[in-house]
Write a protein that holds these residues in place. Structure first.
Motif, mmCIF file in Angstrom:
data_model
loop_
_atom_site.group_PDB
_atom_site.id
_atom_site.type_symbol
_atom_site.label_atom_id
_atom_site.label_comp_id
_atom_site.label_asym_id
_atom_site.label_seq_id
_atom_site.Cartn_x
_atom_site.Cartn_y
_atom_site.Cartn_z
ATOM 1 N N THR A 265 0.825 -1.201 0.000
ATOM 2 C CA THR A 265 0.000 0.000 0.000
ATOM 3 C C THR A 265 0.872 1.271 0.000
ATOM 4 N N ASP A 266 2.207 1.080 0.008
ATOM 5 C CA ASP A 266 3.142 2.207 -0.039
ATOM 6 C C ASP A 266 3.591 2.388 -1.494
ATOM 7 N N GLU A 267 2.982 3.369 -2.161
ATOM 8 C CA GLU A 267 3.182 3.537 -3.608
ATOM 9 C C GLU A 267 4.657 3.671 -3.988
ATOM 10 N N ASN A 268 5.388 4.518 -3.252
ATOM 11 C CA ASN A 268 6.789 4.757 -3.624
ATOM 12 C C ASN A 268 7.621 3.491 -3.492
ATOM 13 N N GLU A 269 7.420 2.783 -2.361
ATOM 14 C CA GLU A 269 8.210 1.567 -2.118
ATOM 15 C C GLU A 269 7.899 0.500 -3.164
ATOM 16 N N VAL A 270 6.628 0.388 -3.531
ATOM 17 C CA VAL A 270 6.218 -0.624 -4.518
ATOM 18 C C VAL A 270 6.901 -0.343 -5.853
ATOM 19 N N LYS A 271 6.802 0.900 -6.294
ATOM 20 C CA LYS A 271 7.336 1.238 -7.621
ATOM 21 C C LYS A 271 8.866 1.109 -7.633
ATOM 22 N N SER B 226 -3.001 -2.646 -6.456
ATOM 23 C CA SER B 226 -3.075 -3.182 -7.833
ATOM 24 C C SER B 226 -2.806 -2.060 -8.830
ATOM 25 N N ARG B 227 -3.320 -0.870 -8.522
ATOM 26 C CA ARG B 227 -3.088 0.273 -9.424
ATOM 27 C C ARG B 227 -1.605 0.642 -9.478
ATOM 28 N N TYR B 228 -0.940 0.695 -8.301
ATOM 29 C CA TYR B 228 0.489 1.051 -8.291
ATOM 30 C C TYR B 228 1.281 0.059 -9.160
ATOM 31 N N LEU B 229 0.937 -1.226 -8.998
ATOM 32 C CA LEU B 229 1.663 -2.260 -9.753
ATOM 33 C C LEU B 229 1.387 -2.129 -11.249
ATOM 34 N N ALA B 230 0.114 -1.907 -11.594
ATOM 35 C CA ALA B 230 -0.246 -1.790 -13.013
ATOM 36 C C ALA B 230 0.436 -0.572 -13.631
ATOM 37 N N GLN B 231 0.552 0.513 -12.867
ATOM 38 C CA GLN B 231 1.205 1.722 -13.399
ATOM 39 C C GLN B 231 2.696 1.467 -13.632
ATOM 40 N N VAL B 232 3.334 0.799 -12.655
ATOM 41 C CA VAL B 232 4.789 0.634 -12.799
ATOM 42 C C VAL B 232 5.113 -0.385 -13.892
#
Ligand SMILES: NC(=O)c1ccc[n+]([C@@H]2O[C@H](COP(=O)([O-])OP(=O)(O)OC[C@H]3O[C@@H](n4cnc5c(N)ncnc54)[C@H](OP(=O)(O)O)[C@@H]3O)[C@@H](O)[C@H]2O)c1
Length: 303
Positions: free
Chosen positions: A50-56, A94-100
């Motif tokens: 759920t941490d956008e920066n860390e995920v990307k 899911s959105r963060y992953l799909a964007q990256v």
């Protein structure tokens, strides 16, 4: 950015399905960046999805050739208790992953659920209109939508109730039935109403591997796919199968044919049988017979 051959970024690698996918891909020579959150076993990486920066950052640094997104809050009652938390993991992550993956031009496979359907008109084709009955199903459907909104080649794989090797018996809605069987001094009722087609996690892991390999060769392998088991049971039906496989008594368990609304306020679909033909036309999909799969899954829990 160049990605690397046979490098898998796998979310939810500590979960029931993620563990099977991890094992399958490792056996086939893939290098895996497997993420976990509270159960960070050896070889896994702690990552709050759920941490956008860390995920990307994690995805970009690993440079995968394929990404499988398994992580979710998948217990419907827990979703109702914490809707915001569930939306964060099931939709926003899911959105963060799909964007990256869109940024680095890597395909993503999102694991979804038969609970996106209302269970009133099976079998459900891949283009059937979803109508989830509970918030869990709604958040998973939104997760599908964000997955397919980015990039052009992402995959959604909808699967039914799962079972396999468990870390605790209640980890799967199938294996948990063993608890009722073993408590012979506690008469109980088990639902004999809703119909389910359970799948062994190893069958789904194999489908994920076949799909990853095909998708990396053919960009047309994208969009929505369905898989479910070939045998249909009620919960009581599964319990009887488990009892027979392990020669356990079950006369203390009564089949309950009433609507389950008396035991939970979270509605569930009646029959979500999925039409699996799109996968089968690709030559993908194997069903482990339930009595074989459940024997291997529960053997170590029987004294
Ligand atoms: N199990 C079923 O019967 C079933 C049926 C249909 C569809 N599905 C779908 O199949 C997929 C896999 O389900 P599963 O049964 O393997 O689920 P699971 O056993 O409950 O595992 C969930 C995974 O998500 C991770 N996770 C949860 N919150 C997280 C967060 N904030 N950040 C990072 N990771 C987080 C967990 O990590 P930790 O455990 O390390 O905290 C765990 O690895 C899900 O998408 C689910 O919707 C499951």
């Amino acid at each position: 950015m160049a990605t690397r051959d046979k490098h898998l970024f796998l979310t939810g690698a500590s979960g029931l399905l993620g563990r099977a996918i991890y094992k399958k891909f490792i056996t086939e020579g893939w290098v895996i960046y497997g993420t976990a959150y509270t159960r960070v076993a050896e070889g896994l990486h702690k990552l709050d999805l759920t941490d956008e920066n860390e995920v990307k950052k994690a995805v970009i640094q690993f440079k995968p050739s394929f990404l499988i997104h398994c992580a979710a809050q998948r217990f419907p009652e827990k979703v109702d208790l914490d809707p915001e938390g569930a939306e964060n993991i099931n939709i926003n992550a899911s959105r963060y992953l799909a964007q990256v993956v869109d940024c680095i031009q890597v395909p993503m496979l999102y694991i979804s659920t038969d609970y996106v359907f209302d269970g009133k008109s099976p079998p459900y084709a891949v283009d059937a209109v979803p109508n989830p009955l509970n918030l869990y199903g709604k958040t998973k459907l939104n997760g599908e939508e964000v997955t397919l909104a980015f990039g052009k080649g992402n995959i959604v794989l909808r699967v039914p109730v799962l079972y396999g090797p468990v870390e605790y018996v209640a980890e799967s809605a199938v294996t948990v039935l063993l608890n009722s069987l073993l408590q012979t001094d506690k008469p109980c009722k088990i639902s004999n109403y809703e119909l389910r087609r359970p799948s062994h996690v190893d069958d789904i892991a194999d489908i994920c591997l076949q799909m990853a390999m095909k998708r990396l060769e053919d960009e047309n392998i994208c969009g929505i796919f369905h898989w479910c088991g070939k045998e249909v049971f009620t919960k009581y039906g599964m319990l009887v199968q488990i009892a027979r496989v392990f020669h356990l008594p079950y006369s203390h368990v009564t089949p309950d044919s009433n609507l389950p609304s008396a035991t939970t306020p979270t509605p569930r679909p009646y029959d979500t049988t999925l039409d699996t033909s799109r996968l089968e036309q690709l030559g993908i999909g194997y069903h482990t017979p339930f009595n074989v799969g459940i024997k291997s899954a529960l053997q170590s829990w029987i004294r």
